[in-house]
Design an enzyme around this catalytic site. Structure first.
Site, mmCIF file in Angstrom:
data_model
loop_
_atom_site.group_PDB
_atom_site.id
_atom_site.type_symbol
_atom_site.label_atom_id
_atom_site.label_comp_id
_atom_site.label_asym_id
_atom_site.label_seq_id
_atom_site.Cartn_x
_atom_site.Cartn_y
_atom_site.Cartn_z
ATOM 1 N N GLU A 1 1.210 3.716 2.047
ATOM 2 C CA GLU A 1 1.913 4.040 3.283
ATOM 3 C C GLU A 1 3.211 3.245 3.405
ATOM 4 O O GLU A 1 4.235 3.785 3.828
ATOM 5 C CB GLU A 1 1.007 3.749 4.494
ATOM 6 C CG GLU A 1 -0.294 4.532 4.492
ATOM 7 C CD GLU A 1 -1.407 3.890 3.672
ATOM 8 O OE1 GLU A 1 -2.524 4.431 3.709
ATOM 9 O OE2 GLU A 1 -1.178 2.865 2.990
ATOM 10 N N HIS B 1 0.831 -1.199 0.000
ATOM 11 C CA HIS B 1 0.000 0.000 0.000
ATOM 12 C C HIS B 1 0.868 1.252 0.000
ATOM 13 O O HIS B 1 2.078 1.199 0.223
ATOM 14 C CB HIS B 1 -0.917 -0.016 1.211
ATOM 15 C CG HIS B 1 -2.010 -1.021 1.085
ATOM 16 N ND1 HIS B 1 -3.165 -0.955 1.817
ATOM 17 C CD2 HIS B 1 -2.140 -2.115 0.305
ATOM 18 C CE1 HIS B 1 -3.948 -1.966 1.503
ATOM 19 N NE2 HIS B 1 -3.351 -2.689 0.588
#
Length: 83
Positions: free
Chosen positions: A46, A44
């Site tokens: 992040e 992802h």
């Protein structure tokens, strides 16, 4: 936020049913890391932002989070997942 949206657009057409997400890490009013969701099933935004930080000493220590995930409808109990 504007940079997050710019980064998110880079994943257009690559993430299938996942949302487009961009992420930035800011330290002392300066962007030190950034990332976006590159592909369905991949890390992802992040995670990509954390990986891009040149000097990891700037990252705060955070306790691991635990979530539950039930990938198949046939599973009886959700299993814990570390994120």
């Amino acid at each position: 936020m504007r940079r997050c949206f710019e980064l998110a657009r880079k994943g257009l057409g690559l993430t299938r049913t996942n949302p487009l997400v961009g992420s930035v890490i800011v330290h002392n009013d300066r962007i030190i890391g950034e990332g976006y969701h590159h592909a369905f099933g991949g890390p992802h935004a992040e995670v990509m932002a954390i990986r891009s930080v040149a000097d990891p000493i700037l990252l705060p220590e955070s306790p691991p989070c635990i979530a539950t995930w039930n990938p198949a409808p046939t599973m009886e109990k959700p299993r814990p997942v570390r994120c």
